[in-house]
Write a protein that holds these residues in place. Structure first.
Motif, mmCIF file in Angstrom:
data_model
loop_
_atom_site.group_PDB
_atom_site.id
_atom_site.type_symbol
_atom_site.label_atom_id
_atom_site.label_comp_id
_atom_site.label_asym_id
_atom_site.label_seq_id
_atom_site.Cartn_x
_atom_site.Cartn_y
_atom_site.Cartn_z
ATOM 1 N N ASP A 84 0.764 -1.231 0.025
ATOM 2 C CA ASP A 84 0.110 0.057 0.060
ATOM 3 C C ASP A 84 0.895 1.482 0.123
ATOM 4 N N ILE A 85 0.770 1.877 -1.196
ATOM 5 C CA ILE A 85 1.646 3.270 -1.094
ATOM 6 C C ILE A 85 0.767 4.543 -1.414
ATOM 7 N N SER A 86 -0.771 4.216 -1.150
ATOM 8 C CA SER A 86 -1.589 5.143 -1.451
ATOM 9 C C SER A 86 -1.412 6.606 -0.633
ATOM 10 N N HIS A 87 -0.806 6.350 0.666
ATOM 11 C CA HIS A 87 -0.711 7.594 1.481
ATOM 12 C C HIS A 87 0.530 8.232 0.930
ATOM 13 N N LEU A 88 1.572 7.587 0.149
ATOM 14 C CA LEU A 88 2.587 8.278 -0.303
ATOM 15 C C LEU A 88 2.311 9.080 -1.553
ATOM 16 N N VAL A 89 1.278 8.175 -2.408
ATOM 17 C CA VAL A 89 0.932 8.822 -3.610
ATOM 18 C C VAL A 89 0.205 10.169 -3.444
ATOM 19 N N LYS A 90 -0.704 10.179 -2.365
ATOM 20 C CA LYS A 90 -1.581 11.292 -1.985
ATOM 21 C C LYS A 90 -0.735 12.306 -1.366
ATOM 22 N N GLU A 91 0.077 12.076 -0.616
ATOM 23 C CA GLU A 91 0.912 13.152 0.059
ATOM 24 C C GLU A 91 1.769 13.802 -1.027
ATOM 25 N N SER A 92 2.332 12.960 -1.890
ATOM 26 C CA SER A 92 3.203 13.497 -3.110
ATOM 27 C C SER A 92 2.401 14.519 -3.976
ATOM 28 N N GLU A 93 1.179 13.975 -4.322
ATOM 29 C CA GLU A 93 0.511 14.988 -5.087
ATOM 30 C C GLU A 93 0.053 16.404 -4.373
ATOM 31 N N THR A 94 -0.278 16.114 -3.217
ATOM 32 C CA THR A 94 -0.407 17.482 -2.453
ATOM 33 C C THR A 94 0.734 18.081 -2.358
ATOM 34 N N GLU A 95 1.887 17.789 -2.469
ATOM 35 C CA GLU A 95 3.042 18.603 -2.594
ATOM 36 C C GLU A 95 3.553 19.097 -3.948
ATOM 37 N N ALA A 148 11.294 -0.573 -1.021
ATOM 38 C CA ALA A 148 10.558 0.305 -0.352
ATOM 39 C C ALA A 148 10.992 0.157 1.152
ATOM 40 N N VAL A 149 10.804 1.126 1.744
ATOM 41 C CA VAL A 149 11.282 1.383 3.250
ATOM 42 C C VAL A 149 10.000 1.194 3.991
ATOM 43 N N GLN A 150 10.094 0.201 4.854
ATOM 44 C CA GLN A 150 8.930 0.050 5.860
ATOM 45 C C GLN A 150 9.327 0.520 7.405
ATOM 46 N N ASN A 151 8.499 1.136 8.122
ATOM 47 C CA ASN A 151 8.790 1.215 9.627
ATOM 48 C C ASN A 151 8.403 0.077 10.276
ATOM 49 N N ASP A 152 8.497 0.106 11.614
ATOM 50 C CA ASP A 152 8.111 -0.894 12.772
ATOM 51 C C ASP A 152 6.754 -1.343 12.459
ATOM 52 N N GLU A 153 5.951 -0.743 12.068
ATOM 53 C CA GLU A 153 4.492 -1.212 11.986
ATOM 54 C C GLU A 153 4.165 -1.832 10.480
ATOM 55 N N GLY A 154 5.196 -1.864 9.460
ATOM 56 C CA GLY A 154 5.073 -2.277 8.228
ATOM 57 C C GLY A 154 4.477 -1.515 7.328
ATOM 58 N N GLU A 155 4.380 -0.279 7.552
ATOM 59 C CA GLU A 155 3.865 0.907 6.881
ATOM 60 C C GLU A 155 5.180 1.408 5.800
ATOM 61 N N VAL A 156 4.706 1.363 4.432
ATOM 62 C CA VAL A 156 5.746 1.857 3.611
ATOM 63 C C VAL A 156 5.850 3.587 3.905
ATOM 64 N N VAL A 157 7.141 3.878 4.120
ATOM 65 C CA VAL A 157 7.298 5.319 4.094
ATOM 66 C C VAL A 157 8.296 5.742 3.301
ATOM 67 N N ALA A 158 8.713 5.126 2.299
ATOM 68 C CA ALA A 158 9.729 5.666 1.063
ATOM 69 C C ALA A 158 9.798 4.397 0.021
ATOM 70 N N ILE A 159 9.844 4.856 -1.194
ATOM 71 C CA ILE A 159 9.845 4.021 -2.204
ATOM 72 C C ILE A 159 10.939 4.722 -3.184
ATOM 73 N N GLY A 160 11.442 3.995 -4.134
ATOM 74 C CA GLY A 160 12.347 4.415 -5.017
ATOM 75 C C GLY A 160 12.999 3.368 -5.890
ATOM 76 N N GLY A 161 13.196 3.620 -7.064
ATOM 77 C CA GLY A 161 13.731 2.525 -7.981
ATOM 78 C C GLY A 161 14.688 3.056 -8.919
ATOM 79 N N VAL A 162 15.332 1.988 -9.521
ATOM 80 C CA VAL A 162 16.544 2.404 -10.658
ATOM 81 C C VAL A 162 16.013 1.690 -11.839
ATOM 82 N N ASN A 163 16.048 2.377 -13.155
ATOM 83 C CA ASN A 163 15.813 1.739 -14.435
ATOM 84 C C ASN A 163 17.111 1.906 -15.207
ATOM 85 N N GLN A 164 17.008 1.297 -16.343
ATOM 86 C CA GLN A 164 18.243 1.638 -17.201
ATOM 87 C C GLN A 164 17.777 2.869 -17.787
ATOM 88 N N SER A 165 18.569 3.703 -17.827
ATOM 89 C CA SER A 165 18.280 4.913 -18.332
ATOM 90 C C SER A 165 17.515 5.357 -19.691
#
Length: 148
Positions: free
Chosen positions: A15-26, A54-71
């Motif tokens: 679940d990254i819906s909270h990240l998506v929502k916050e990022s859109e707000t920003e 993805a990075v998860q906190n102690d509660e298992g909530e995803v608090v960060a995400i990022g990836g790497v692609n071939q450019s």
């Protein structure tokens, strides 16, 4: 608080819906693109060397995400592009972004000779430089790079 970084095998399984929502707000739409591109198969971070983490906190909530692609901006498949990198506001300035970036860079070392990224944010500029990237705006699609 402790954090763990894991490779995302299926974006639909977390679940990254909270990240998506916050990022859109920003004012950022790149996580919306992450979800859309994953769903339509445009980008699933599944080419050689690619990964989504993805990075998860102690509660298992995803608090960060990022990836790497071939450019997509280089014909050289050994040039990587940092993509869709976002840290939840509540997790910023706690080492989460640096932890995630380090894991992405470490993952990239076997497949790529450099990682590039583009940002227009002065905070992101400071973050990438503090984490070993060099300012390089010689190409319009890149602002920072790290030689591996």
């Amino acid at each position: 608080m402790t954090y763990k970084v894991e490779q995302v095998e299926d974006l639909k399984a977390i679940d990254i819906s909270h990240l998506v929502k916050e990022s859109e707000t920003e004012g950022y739409r790149f996580l919306t693109r992450l979800v859309n591109d994953y769903e339509d198969g445009t980008n699933r971070f599944n080419k050689p060397g690619e990964a989504l983490l993805a990075v998860q906190n102690d509660e298992g909530e995803v608090v960060a995400i990022g990836g790497v692609n071939q450019s997509p901006f280089s014909e050289d498949t050994q040039v990587a592009r940092l993509q869709r990198f976002y840290v939840l506001d509540d997790a910023r300035r706690q080492g989460v972004g640096s932890l995630l970036l380090k894991e992405i860079v470490d993952h990239s070392r076997d497949a790529f000779k450099e990682v590039t990224v583009r940002t227009e944010s002065s905070k992101a500029d400071a973050f990438y430089r503090a984490n070993g990237f060099e300012l390089d705006d010689t190409a319009s699609e890149t602002t920072h790079l790290m030689k591996l």
